[in-house]
Design an enzyme around this catalytic site. Structure first.
Site, PDB file in Angstrom:
ATOM      1  N   ARG A  69       3.071  -9.165  79.202  1.00 35.87           N
ATOM      2  CA  ARG A  69       3.916 -10.009  78.351  1.00 35.87           C
ATOM      3  C   ARG A  69       4.216  -8.786  76.967  1.00 35.87           C
ATOM      4  O   ARG A  69       3.304  -7.706  76.872  1.00 35.87           O
ATOM      5  CB  ARG A  69       3.958 -11.027  77.577  1.00 35.87           C
ATOM      6  CG  ARG A  69       2.608 -11.202  76.952  1.00 35.87           C
ATOM      7  CD  ARG A  69       1.737 -12.477  76.073  1.00 35.87           C
ATOM      8  NE  ARG A  69       0.844 -12.809  75.045  1.00 35.87           N
ATOM      9  CZ  ARG A  69       0.200 -12.336  74.234  1.00 35.87           C
ATOM     10  NH1 ARG A  69       1.513 -11.302  73.991  1.00 35.87           N
ATOM     11  NH2 ARG A  69      -1.240 -11.781  74.137  1.00 35.87           N
ATOM     12  N   GLY A  71       4.421  -8.056  73.142  1.00 39.45           N
ATOM     13  CA  GLY A  71       3.164  -8.471  71.824  1.00 39.45           C
ATOM     14  C   GLY A  71       1.668  -8.432  72.022  1.00 39.45           C
ATOM     15  O   GLY A  71       1.293  -7.352  72.915  1.00 39.45           O
ATOM     16  N   VAL A  73      -2.898  -9.207  70.285  1.00 41.11           N
ATOM     17  CA  VAL A  73      -3.399 -10.222  70.641  1.00 41.11           C
ATOM     18  C   VAL A  73      -2.387 -11.874  70.187  1.00 41.11           C
ATOM     19  O   VAL A  73      -2.172 -12.031  69.389  1.00 41.11           O
ATOM     20  CB  VAL A  73      -4.591 -10.197  70.670  1.00 41.11           C
ATOM     21  CG1 VAL A  73      -5.044 -10.062  68.865  1.00 41.11           C
ATOM     22  CG2 VAL A  73      -5.319 -10.842  70.661  1.00 41.11           C
ATOM     23  N   TYR A  75      -4.360 -16.479  70.628  1.00 41.86           N
ATOM     24  CA  TYR A  75      -5.415 -16.949  71.622  1.00 41.86           C
ATOM     25  C   TYR A  75      -4.998 -18.332  72.020  1.00 41.86           C
ATOM     26  O   TYR A  75      -3.414 -18.356  71.348  1.00 41.86           O
ATOM     27  CB  TYR A  75      -5.881 -17.813  69.861  1.00 41.86           C
ATOM     28  CG  TYR A  75      -7.320 -18.441  70.275  1.00 41.86           C
ATOM     29  CD1 TYR A  75      -8.240 -18.752  71.349  1.00 41.86           C
ATOM     30  CD2 TYR A  75      -6.699 -19.705  70.423  1.00 41.86           C
ATOM     31  CE1 TYR A  75      -8.842 -19.487  71.537  1.00 41.86           C
ATOM     32  CE2 TYR A  75      -7.589 -21.023  69.987  1.00 41.86           C
ATOM     33  CZ  TYR A  75      -8.742 -21.012  70.821  1.00 41.86           C
ATOM     34  OH  TYR A  75      -9.300 -22.294  71.818  1.00 41.86           O
ATOM     35  N   ALA A 136       2.758 -19.581  68.882  1.00 42.91           N
ATOM     36  CA  ALA A 136       2.858 -17.547  69.342  1.00 42.91           C
ATOM     37  C   ALA A 136       4.051 -17.668  70.074  1.00 42.91           C
ATOM     38  O   ALA A 136       4.679 -18.697  71.160  1.00 42.91           O
ATOM     39  CB  ALA A 136       1.557 -17.146  69.775  1.00 42.91           C
ATOM     40  N   GLY A 138       5.971 -15.072  73.450  1.00 46.60           N
ATOM     41  CA  GLY A 138       5.377 -13.949  73.639  1.00 46.60           C
ATOM     42  C   GLY A 138       6.627 -13.981  75.619  1.00 46.60           C
ATOM     43  O   GLY A 138       6.541 -14.775  76.036  1.00 46.60           O
ATOM     44  N   GLY A 149       6.031 -17.371  77.823  1.00 44.51           N
ATOM     45  CA  GLY A 149       7.208 -18.352  77.131  1.00 44.51           C
ATOM     46  C   GLY A 149       6.381 -17.829  75.409  1.00 44.51           C
ATOM     47  O   GLY A 149       6.195 -17.742  74.762  1.00 44.51           O
ATOM     48  N   CYS A 167      -1.120 -11.528  67.068  1.00 43.35           N
ATOM     49  CA  CYS A 167      -0.389 -10.375  66.882  1.00 43.35           C
ATOM     50  C   CYS A 167      -0.319  -9.805  66.321  1.00 43.35           C
ATOM     51  O   CYS A 167       0.546  -8.654  66.072  1.00 43.35           O
ATOM     52  CB  CYS A 167       1.591 -11.733  66.406  1.00 43.35           C
ATOM     53  SG  CYS A 167       1.527 -13.517  67.252  1.00 43.35           S
TER      54      CYS A 167
END
Length: 203
Positions: A69, A71, A73, A75, A136, A138, A149, A167
């Site tokens: 994806r 972006g 990093v 979680y 978040a 991506g 998503g 991010c």
């Protein structure tokens, strides 16, 4: 335009679901129905295509995956409602920027239903409340179709976000519906985002 199929995958490991998204996208044709997948993942950090390991401060026992994806990093973990969007963008005449906006506005609308002001940021996709990230985002587009998503923090372990620069932003705080005083179960939260996105896509 065919109706979009909504599937709830429950709690599922990240990598097998990611591989299913890739396979779905690579084998779909002009007759394949679009799908939305709701899922919750066990703890995992994912690094996007241009993700830099320097943003992984202290992953500890949580596994790290390099994924495809956009972006940096992020979680994923229990208590986070993830909505994956497997859409034929060409068929829907939908640009990537428009899809990003639809996803962000679905979360903004959900927050507004509970009296919370959320907003996107032009420099960092996702949704924020008072500067703290609550969702978040991506995406990947391949063969004119999208996957990956948006992930909404319902009631995850927020301390996991302290192990990374979310991010790619140092010191970016994370928040959740629970922390903001909204007590909502995972299925209700996930379905609410999906319904709001469907209104945008099918309306």
């Amino acid at each position: 335009m065919s109706k979009i199929i909504l599937k709830n995958l429950g709690l599922a490991d990240y990598e097998p679901v990611w591989r299913r998204m890739q396979a779905f996208t690579d084998t779909r044709d002009e007759h394949t129905a679009d799908e939305l997948w709701l899922v919750e993942h066990p703890p995992v950090f994912t690094l996007g295509l241009n993700g830099k390991r320097e943003h992984l401060l202290d992953p500890g026992p949580i596994p790290v995956l390099h994924v495809d994806r956009g972006g940096q990093v992020t979680y994923h973990g229990p208590g986070q409602a993830v909505l994956y969007v497997l859409l034929d963008l060409r068929r829907r005449r939908l640009g990537v920027r428009a899809l990003v906006t639809h996803l962000e506005q679905a979360v903004v609308s959900l927050l507004a239903d509970h009296g919370i002001h959320g907003e996107p940021r032009p420099d960092a996709p996702g949704v924020y409340v008072d500067g703290a990230k609550i969702a978040a985002l991506g995406l990947r587009v391949r063969r004119g179709a999208s996957y990956h998503g948006i992930a909404l923090n319902v009631d995850p372990d927020l301390s996991a976000f302290e192990r990374i620069n979310p991010c790619g932003f140092e010191g970016l705080a994370a928040t959740s519906l629970k922390r903001l005083g909204v007590d909502m179960d995972m299925e209700t939260a996930g379905r609410a985002i999906a319904d709001k996105l469907l209104m945008k896509l099918e309306g």
